[in-house]
Design an enzyme around this catalytic site. Structure first.
Site, mmCIF file in Angstrom:
data_model
loop_
_atom_site.group_PDB
_atom_site.id
_atom_site.type_symbol
_atom_site.label_atom_id
_atom_site.label_comp_id
_atom_site.label_asym_id
_atom_site.label_seq_id
_atom_site.Cartn_x
_atom_site.Cartn_y
_atom_site.Cartn_z
ATOM 1 N N ARG A 143 -10.459 -3.056 -0.197
ATOM 2 C CA ARG A 143 -9.938 -3.441 -1.519
ATOM 3 C C ARG A 143 -9.804 -4.959 -1.592
ATOM 4 O O ARG A 143 -9.314 -5.594 -0.656
ATOM 5 C CB ARG A 143 -8.562 -2.802 -1.751
ATOM 6 C CG ARG A 143 -7.993 -3.184 -3.109
ATOM 7 C CD ARG A 143 -6.770 -2.404 -3.442
ATOM 8 N NE ARG A 143 -5.607 -2.829 -2.673
ATOM 9 C CZ ARG A 143 -4.407 -2.275 -2.793
ATOM 10 N NH1 ARG A 143 -4.246 -1.248 -3.609
ATOM 11 N NH2 ARG A 143 -3.399 -2.708 -2.087
ATOM 12 N N ARG B 279 8.590 0.371 -9.238
ATOM 13 C CA ARG B 279 8.541 1.189 -8.021
ATOM 14 C C ARG B 279 9.438 0.639 -6.911
ATOM 15 O O ARG B 279 9.712 1.316 -5.930
ATOM 16 C CB ARG B 279 7.088 1.349 -7.527
ATOM 17 C CG ARG B 279 6.413 0.069 -7.146
ATOM 18 C CD ARG B 279 4.905 0.231 -6.965
ATOM 19 N NE ARG B 279 4.514 0.305 -5.581
ATOM 20 C CZ ARG B 279 3.258 0.205 -5.151
ATOM 21 N NH1 ARG B 279 2.266 0.058 -6.016
ATOM 22 N NH2 ARG B 279 2.969 0.281 -3.897
ATOM 23 N N CYS C 77 -5.683 7.353 -3.517
ATOM 24 C CA CYS C 77 -5.261 6.598 -2.340
ATOM 25 C C CYS C 77 -3.791 6.198 -2.410
ATOM 26 O O CYS C 77 -3.308 5.465 -1.552
ATOM 27 C CB CYS C 77 -6.144 5.374 -2.132
ATOM 28 S SG CYS C 77 -6.039 4.204 -3.487
ATOM 29 N N ARG D 233 -5.987 -2.320 2.647
ATOM 30 C CA ARG D 233 -5.199 -3.229 1.788
ATOM 31 C C ARG D 233 -5.296 -4.643 2.370
ATOM 32 O O ARG D 233 -4.457 -5.044 3.171
ATOM 33 C CB ARG D 233 -3.740 -2.800 1.768
ATOM 34 C CG ARG D 233 -3.452 -1.500 1.032
ATOM 35 C CD ARG D 233 -1.941 -1.247 1.062
ATOM 36 N NE ARG D 233 -1.522 -0.288 0.068
ATOM 37 C CZ ARG D 233 -1.191 0.976 0.340
ATOM 38 N NH1 ARG D 233 -1.261 1.419 1.580
ATOM 39 N NH2 ARG D 233 -0.791 1.782 -0.638
ATOM 40 N N ASN E 200 0.583 5.224 -6.820
ATOM 41 C CA ASN E 200 1.849 4.481 -6.704
ATOM 42 C C ASN E 200 2.061 3.630 -7.954
ATOM 43 O O ASN E 200 3.142 3.612 -8.543
ATOM 44 C CB ASN E 200 1.841 3.557 -5.477
ATOM 45 C CG ASN E 200 1.562 4.317 -4.199
ATOM 46 O OD1 ASN E 200 1.713 5.525 -4.166
ATOM 47 N ND2 ASN E 200 1.145 3.618 -3.170
ATOM 48 N N ASP E 201 1.013 2.913 -8.337
ATOM 49 C CA ASP E 201 1.133 2.079 -9.535
ATOM 50 C C ASP E 201 0.955 2.893 -10.806
ATOM 51 O O ASP E 201 1.592 2.613 -11.818
ATOM 52 C CB ASP E 201 0.104 0.944 -9.495
ATOM 53 C CG ASP E 201 0.624 -0.225 -8.671
ATOM 54 O OD1 ASP E 201 1.797 -0.586 -8.855
ATOM 55 O OD2 ASP E 201 -0.129 -0.758 -7.837
ATOM 56 N N GLU F 134 -5.129 2.672 -11.796
ATOM 57 C CA GLU F 134 -3.691 2.614 -11.538
ATOM 58 C C GLU F 134 -2.906 2.103 -12.740
ATOM 59 O O GLU F 134 -1.707 1.872 -12.668
ATOM 60 C CB GLU F 134 -3.372 1.821 -10.264
ATOM 61 C CG GLU F 134 -4.120 0.547 -10.062
ATOM 62 C CD GLU F 134 -3.864 -0.084 -8.684
ATOM 63 O OE1 GLU F 134 -3.054 0.421 -7.898
ATOM 64 O OE2 GLU F 134 -4.493 -1.118 -8.411
ATOM 65 N N HIS G 238 12.340 -5.742 9.550
ATOM 66 C CA HIS G 238 11.404 -5.484 10.646
ATOM 67 C C HIS G 238 11.914 -4.366 11.544
ATOM 68 O O HIS G 238 11.138 -3.619 12.131
ATOM 69 C CB HIS G 238 11.167 -6.772 11.427
ATOM 70 C CG HIS G 238 10.233 -7.684 10.710
ATOM 71 N ND1 HIS G 238 10.126 -9.015 10.964
ATOM 72 C CD2 HIS G 238 9.347 -7.425 9.719
ATOM 73 C CE1 HIS G 238 9.209 -9.550 10.167
ATOM 74 N NE2 HIS G 238 8.742 -8.601 9.388
HETATM 75 C C1 PEP Z 1 -1.363 2.508 -5.435
HETATM 76 O O1 PEP Z 1 -0.915 1.787 -6.336
HETATM 77 O O2 PEP Z 1 -1.277 3.760 -5.435
HETATM 78 C C2 PEP Z 1 -2.036 1.905 -4.284
HETATM 79 C C3 PEP Z 1 -2.643 2.633 -3.389
HETATM 80 O O3 PEP Z 1 -1.944 0.557 -4.164
HETATM 81 P P1 PEP Z 1 -0.646 -0.208 -3.603
HETATM 82 O O4 PEP Z 1 0.338 0.823 -3.147
HETATM 83 O O5 PEP Z 1 -1.143 -1.078 -2.505
HETATM 84 O O6 PEP Z 1 -0.219 -0.962 -4.811
HETATM 85 MG MG MG Z 2 -1.527 -0.276 -6.419
#
Ligand code: PEP
Ligand code: MG
Length: 598
Positions: free
Chosen positions: A342, A485, A522, A306, A474-475, A451, A199
């Site tokens: 989402r 990740r 995103c 999210r 990201n995924d 993703e 935190h």
């Molecule tokens: C992603 O995977 O790019 C994404 C936006 O979702 P999260 O980071 O919440 O898994």
């Molecule tokens: Mg994701």
């Protein structure tokens, strides 16, 4: 000059003189007491708890409306820990039963509670034991100091330099207390404890304070009054820098401030390329309160809400009405601008509390232990296994469409039958709302996240069924490159410029364009200015990112022409080596920066 490396948990550079906070491992005296002194000892405990309670409440009342949402949440959490019977009642019983002093009883109980947290195989929960320690430490300070406040006392250096705090650990309440002191001028802080998910780290990020954590033994190395540089971008602490290094860093601080001032001027500008292509710059948010940051940054809407953060860290899951309020709050705040909500993306690194999970009942097919959660029951897979959970959320989202422009986004799709099932659930949720006479917009579109490589390789079937696509880079990077990740040992291999990743992104944008299905990105990549021009060249027209990145990306959009971006993209897509790709991108960015400052 001496340099230490730790974890840079926020951005920016701080220059100032060291103020070392008193060692946190207090000198805990342990002694037996006589039975006749039990009441006195229990009263000392009660007084210490109530002093800390008053201090936290005073801080809470002082939090301004414009403070990030985490600020109150962390104070609430520490207040909850303080009131937990495991901490406030159990030590009293220990005093009575074992005839020991208050401090001793409190530390025995602290170790007991922390052992329980630390046994949990989850980094988030393990790091919560740090919150418990911070709270107990405050009570111990109150016990040591009688009526005196437990907040740290810091004075501004005589030479007018700013202050860099050096501490074993720093509780969110301490950061808030010190950050609010205009006379102190806190530049940044470093601590021995703490990781990226603590935190302390999250608060440093949301308050924009440069901070480096995890610097073992820093309190014995940095001396009171030393001049230091906290380079949070690189996770470095430079003690007693050379004159050249100091001058270079002072220059960077000055330039950073000038750049931020320049960026602020762009807030009201529409994001258009030099040759007039309009680009949507949207915000990613996690809690309803974040909508304010999105508006503040001039976002064109919310590209990713999210919602799982509404479900985490609690034992009772939010019901339909609570969710409706949360989604409607964002939809209203955005005043007609699009809000992409989402559906629940739990599983893998975002877990529900065990009590909350148990409240869902046992679903057929739900594993008790997952050996590979990132490949397991997460996101849409989770929702399809718990239909009531999914339907409740869909009804709440649909109801929010009566007060704003709402869109539904489904994460982690890999199979066409998952899209069909999700669409059937949306239809069912609409029927239920009609039966219950709730208002909603019947045309709310459903989109899907790209993703998983399988999705990016099955696009024709996806665009036939979905109204929009959002690439979760990201995924997508994690699953394309087989890199966890969250695993720091392989983070150097997690590269958004890998040609395989770029191919999948390019295909998705092109297919969307041909089929007239809007595509956004995103994932974090949308907010990286290093790739803005490349993504524009690949044809991307919607970028969704953390609100703090919006103005920097807007600047890149405004200074790029689509024609030159296309040339850059085609050069990049012909290059196999990410190092060469990075060089090409950097050269182009340097040309833009030179033109900007000319
Ligand atoms: C992603 O995977 O790019 C994404 C936006 O979702 P999260 O980071 O919440 O898994
Ligand atoms: Mg994701």
């Amino acid at each position: 000059m001496r340099e230490l490396n730790g974890i840079g948990v926020s951005r920016g550079i701080a220059i100032g003189r060291v103020h070392r906070l008193a060692p946190s491992e207090l000198d805990i005296r342990q002694y037996q007491i006589e039975r006749k002194n039990v009441l006195h000892e229990v009263a000392r405990l009660n007084n210490a708890f109530s002093l800390v309670r008053t201090e936290l409440d005073t801080l809470h009342r002082g939090v301004g409306n414009d403070a990030p949402s985490e600020v109150r949440a962390f104070l609430d959490l520490h207040r909850m820990i303080l009131d937990d019977s495991m901490l406030c009642d159990a030590p009293r019983d220990l005093v009575r039963q074992k005839l020991i002093n208050a401090e001793w009883a409190l530390t025995i109980q602290l170790e007991h509670v922390c052992d329980q947290f630390e046994a949990i195989d989850d980094e988030y929960f393990r790091s919560r034991s740090q919150d418990v320690r911070q709270v107990v430490e405050r009570v111990l300070k109150a016990l040591a100091g009688g009526e005196t406040a437990t907040m740290p006392v810091v004075r501004k250096p005589a030479d007018g330099e700013r202050v860099v705090l050096v501490a074993h650990d720093l509780a969110p309440a301490d950061i808030l207390h010190l950050k609010d002191r205009a006379d102190l001028d806190l530049a940044g802080f470093v601590t021995e404890l703490g990781g990226a998910t603590s935190h302390t780290a999250i608060l440093a990020r949301s308050l924009g304070v440069p901070a480096v954590l995890g610097l073992a033994d820093v309190r014995s190395i940095a001396q009171e009054g030393d001049l230091v540089i906290v380079d949070a971008d690189q996770g470095r602490l430079i003690i007693d820098p050379s004159a050249e290094e100091l001058a270079a860093y002072r220059d960077r601080v000055k330039k950073g401030a000038e750049e931020r001032a320049e960026l602020r001027k762009l807030k009201g500008r529409i994001a258009r390329t030099k040759d007039g292509i309009a680009i949507d710059l949207l915000a990613n948010i996690e809690l309803p309160g974040d909508a304010r940051d999105a508006l503040e940054a001039g976002a064109d809407g919310i590209g990713l809400f999210r919602t799982e953060f509404l479900f985490m860290n609690r034992d009772q899951l939010p019901d339909e009405d609570e969710q409706f309020e949360a989604y409607a709050k964002v939809a209203r705040a955005m005043k007609g601008k699009p809000v992409v909500i989402r559906t629940l993306d739990v599983g893998a690194d975002k877990v529900l509390n065990a009590v909350a999970r148990d409240s869902l009942g046992f679903a057929a097919g739900a594993p008790t232990v997952e050996s590979n959660p990132a490949l397991g029951l997460r996101a849409i897979r989770y929702c399809l296994v718990y239909p009531e959970l999914f339907l409740t959320q869909l009804r709440a989202i649909l109801r929010a469409s009566s007060v704003g422009t709402v869109r539904i986004l489904v994460p982690m799709l890999a199979h066409v039958h998952e899209i069909d099932s999700a669409l059937a659930f949306v239809a069912r949720a609409k029927e239920q709302l009609k039966e219950r006479k709730h208002k909603f917009d019947a045309r709310v579109p459903m989109g899907g996240m790209i993703e998983v490589p399988a999705a990016a390789l099955s696009l024709p079937a996806f665009v036939k069924r979905l109204k929009f696509l959002s690439i979760g880079t990201n995924d997508l990077i994690q699953y394309t490159l087989a890199i966890d990740r969250a695993d720091s040992s392989v983070s150097h291999l997690y590269d958004h410029l890998h040609p395989a990743v770029l191919q999948l992104i390019s295909r998705t944008i092109k297919t969307g364009e041909k089929s007239r299905v809007p595509v956004s990105i995103c994932g974090e990549m949308a907010g990286e200015t290093e790739v803005t021009e490349l993504l524009l060249g690949l044809g991307l027209k919607q970028f969704s990112m953390h609100p703090s990145q919006i103005l920097a990306v807007k600047q890149r959009v405004l200074e790029t022409s689509r024609r030159s971006a296309i040339q850059l993209a085609s050069r990049v897509m012909r290059t196999a080596d990410p190092i060469e790709i990075r060089k090409t991108l950097n050269r182009s960015a340097a040309r833009s920066a030179a033109a900007r400052t000319a």
